[in-house]
Design a protein around this motif. Structure first.
Motif, PDB file in Angstrom:
ATOM      1  N   GLU A  54       0.913  -0.979  -0.033  1.00  0.00           N
ATOM      2  CA  GLU A  54      -0.023  -0.070  -0.089  1.00  0.00           C
ATOM      3  C   GLU A  54       0.938   1.346  -0.110  1.00  0.00           C
ATOM      4  O   GLU A  54       0.525   2.164  -0.670  1.00  0.00           O
ATOM      5  N   LYS A  57       2.531   1.896  -3.432  1.00  0.00           N
ATOM      6  CA  LYS A  57       1.657   2.359  -4.417  1.00  0.00           C
ATOM      7  C   LYS A  57       1.617   4.014  -4.481  1.00  0.00           C
ATOM      8  O   LYS A  57       1.319   4.468  -5.465  1.00  0.00           O
ATOM      9  N   THR A  58       2.025   4.380  -3.343  1.00  0.00           N
ATOM     10  CA  THR A  58       1.882   6.069  -3.054  1.00  0.00           C
ATOM     11  C   THR A  58       3.230   6.649  -3.546  1.00  0.00           C
ATOM     12  O   THR A  58       3.304   7.858  -3.725  1.00  0.00           O
ATOM     13  N   TYR A  62       7.484   4.921  -9.179  1.00  0.00           N
ATOM     14  CA  TYR A  62       7.385   3.583  -8.392  1.00  0.00           C
ATOM     15  C   TYR A  62       8.432   2.717  -8.475  1.00  0.00           C
ATOM     16  O   TYR A  62       9.091   2.623  -9.560  1.00  0.00           O
TER      17      TYR A  62
END
Length: 82
Positions: A54, A57-58, A62
């Protein structure tokens, strides 16, 4: 429940010990955290892996890979391989 919240609960239940501890530095502490007790637990490992995913993903850009020392991260890194 989000994985990060559940991971926090599991850490509190399994990994935090309260009392008087003498650390290897010689200093004392009122608590001891052994996160291995959580990351080696099936649900704890899963929640740790999902919480890391999680977070990843921020990130921009990436990440293409995750690396680290080979001593401690191996049990937890297996949960990130999804």
């Amino acid at each position: 429940m989000q994985y990060q919240q559940r991971l926090k609960q599991i850490l509190c239940e399994k990994s935090i010990q309260r009392g008087n501890f003498v650390l290897t530095s010689g200093k004392s502490s009122d608590y001891y955290l052994d996160a291995r007790l959580t990351t080696l637990d099936a649900e704890g490992s899963f929640c740790a892996g999902m919480a890391v995913l999680e977070l990843l993903k921020t990130l921009r850009p990436y990440p293409k890979a995750i690396g680290g020392l080979t001593m401690a991260p191996i049990p937890s890194s297996r949960s990130w391989l999804r």
